[in-house]
Design a protein around this motif. Structure first.
Motif, short mmCIF file in Angstrom:
data_model
loop_
_atom_site.label_atom_id
_atom_site.label_comp_id
_atom_site.label_asym_id
_atom_site.label_seq_id
_atom_site.Cartn_x
_atom_site.Cartn_y
_atom_site.Cartn_z
N ALA A 135 0.98 -1.52 -0.15
CA ALA A 135 -0.21 -0.28 -0.43
C ALA A 135 1.00 0.74 0.22
O ALA A 135 0.39 2.67 -0.59
N SER A 136 2.72 1.56 0.42
CA SER A 136 2.95 2.69 0.50
C SER A 136 3.70 2.78 -1.23
O SER A 136 3.64 3.98 -1.03
N GLY A 137 3.89 1.71 -2.18
CA GLY A 137 3.99 1.84 -3.02
C GLY A 137 4.95 2.93 -3.59
O GLY A 137 6.25 2.60 -3.74
N LEU A 138 5.81 2.04 -1.74
CA LEU A 138 7.55 2.27 -2.54
C LEU A 138 8.94 0.93 -1.66
O LEU A 138 9.63 1.30 -2.53
N ALA A 139 8.01 0.28 -2.72
CA ALA A 139 8.36 -0.93 -2.66
C ALA A 139 9.68 -1.67 -3.81
O ALA A 139 10.38 -2.08 -3.73
N HIS A 140 9.58 -0.30 -4.92
CA HIS A 140 9.91 -0.92 -6.16
C HIS A 140 12.10 -0.26 -5.67
O HIS A 140 12.32 -0.05 -6.83
N HIS A 141 11.51 1.16 -4.39
CA HIS A 141 12.80 1.02 -4.26
C HIS A 141 14.28 0.40 -3.67
O HIS A 141 15.34 0.60 -3.39
N PHE A 142 13.41 -0.65 -3.26
CA PHE A 142 14.43 -1.51 -2.45
C PHE A 142 14.62 -2.59 -3.40
O PHE A 142 14.73 -3.02 -4.16
N THR A 143 15.77 -2.96 -3.30
CA THR A 143 16.85 -4.33 -3.81
C THR A 143 16.16 -5.18 -3.47
O THR A 143 15.85 -5.96 -4.01
N SER A 144 16.17 -5.82 -1.63
CA SER A 144 15.60 -6.54 -1.17
C SER A 144 14.48 -6.04 -0.07
O SER A 144 14.64 -5.26 0.65
N VAL A 145 13.03 -6.90 0.54
CA VAL A 145 12.77 -6.02 1.28
C VAL A 145 12.50 -7.45 2.48
O VAL A 145 12.28 -9.18 1.64
N HIS A 146 12.28 -7.35 3.37
CA HIS A 146 12.54 -8.87 4.44
C HIS A 146 11.92 -8.04 6.03
O HIS A 146 11.83 -7.62 6.11
N ILE A 147 10.94 -9.48 5.59
CA ILE A 147 10.10 -9.17 6.91
C ILE A 147 10.55 -10.71 8.06
O ILE A 147 10.32 -11.29 8.01
N VAL A 148 10.58 -9.84 8.65
CA VAL A 148 11.47 -11.04 10.35
C VAL A 148 10.42 -10.68 11.73
O VAL A 148 9.82 -9.76 11.96
N ALA A 149 11.25 -12.18 12.72
CA ALA A 149 9.61 -11.77 13.24
C ALA A 149 10.50 -11.17 14.73
O ALA A 149 9.36 -10.66 15.17
N GLU A 150 11.58 -10.61 14.59
CA GLU A 150 12.56 -10.35 15.33
C GLU A 150 13.63 -9.23 14.92
O GLU A 150 14.43 -9.89 14.35
N LYS A 151 13.93 -7.88 15.62
CA LYS A 151 15.35 -7.85 14.60
C LYS A 151 16.16 -7.48 16.21
O LYS A 151 16.29 -6.75 17.18
N GLU A 152 17.38 -9.06 16.20
CA GLU A 152 18.41 -8.89 16.96
C GLU A 152 19.44 -8.95 16.36
O GLU A 152 19.50 -8.99 14.90
N PRO A 153 20.49 -8.72 17.45
CA PRO A 153 21.56 -8.46 16.42
C PRO A 153 22.48 -9.86 15.64
O PRO A 153 23.29 -9.18 13.93
N THR A 154 21.79 -11.17 15.78
CA THR A 154 21.29 -12.17 14.71
C THR A 154 21.15 -12.08 13.56
O THR A 154 21.01 -12.38 12.24
N THR A 155 20.00 -11.05 14.20
CA THR A 155 19.16 -11.06 12.52
C THR A 155 19.36 -9.93 11.62
O THR A 155 20.11 -10.51 10.17
#
Length: 227
Positions: A135-155
């Motif tokens: 819906a944002s219309g922004l996806a085309h700007h990104f080389t890759s998109v990552h939806i993660v469960a948590e943002k931790e140092p290992t992520t």
């Protein structure tokens, strides 16, 4: 020099937590607890949310579960069918809300994409997050998109390894001190902190003001002055 700029989504590219805060405000008014003030109830709700995140993750479904559980803890009984419907109705606005971009996001990303490698990393429920990305219309700007469960140092380390990112030229850009800035720094990345007045309280943390690896900006549009 070409950099890899990895962007947070919620409350960095578009408004998000303010929608949840409005539901909480309505829920508190509906609850009308006879003895506890809103601050006390909110602390209890935070504890419930923190516990549910560990089991059910992020997103509107987990949030509504927390409202139900917090209600039952406060009134010391199960919710009636009518009360459960009331709580569900309060959270209904979260399902298909319009995505509201933060000022200067669209034009700034378009400019940065001409010079740098842009990527998106957001945490949450995959279907819910993908809906907002689309819906944002922004996806085309990104080389890759990552939806993660948590943002931790290992992520961050795993993403960097998978895409052969140079930590010295990779920046995490976000509004959440805990999961955007501190976790990225622990993984060896650099970071850009862009505060949002509605940042979720569970994401608050102290950022070392002497950390030269963190760039502090007042607004999204300032990114073009530095990259």
């Amino acid at each position: 020099m070409r950099h890899t700029l990895v962007f947070d989504a919620d409350d960095t590219l578009w408004e998000n937590n303010v929608l949840f805060e409005r539901v909480v405000a309505d829920w508190l008014a509906w609850l009308a607890h006879p003895t506890l003030d809103h601050g006390e109830i909110r602390r209890i709700l935070n504890d419930v949310e923190r516990a549910n995140i560990g089991v059910h993750g992020y997103g509107s479904a987990s949030f509504l579960r927390s409202l139900h559980e917090c209600f039952e803890r406060l009134v010391q009984r199960p919710a009636s069918d009518a009360e459960a419907r009331d709580i569900a109705a309060l959270g209904a606005r979260l399902a298909d809300h319009q995505v509201e971009l933060i000022p200067e996001v669209a034009e700034t990303l378009a400019d940065l994409a001409t010079r740098h490698d842009l990527r998106l990393m957001t945490k949450g429920q995959p279907t819910e997050q993908q809906r907002k990305i689309d819906a944002s219309g922004l996806a085309h700007h990104f080389t890759s998109v990552h939806i993660v469960a948590e943002k931790e140092p290992t992520t961050y380390r795993e993403l960097g390894s998978a895409h052969a990112l140079d930590p010295g030229r990779t920046w995490m850009i976000g509004n959440s001190p805990r999961s955007d800035i501190l976790a990225a720094r622990e993984a060896g990345w650099r970071a850009v902190f862009i505060p949002n007045a509605w940042t979720w309280s569970l994401e608050h943390a102290e950022i070392d003001p002497d950390d030269a690896g963190v760039l502090h900006l007042a607004g999204f549009g300032e990114l073009t002055r530095h990259f």
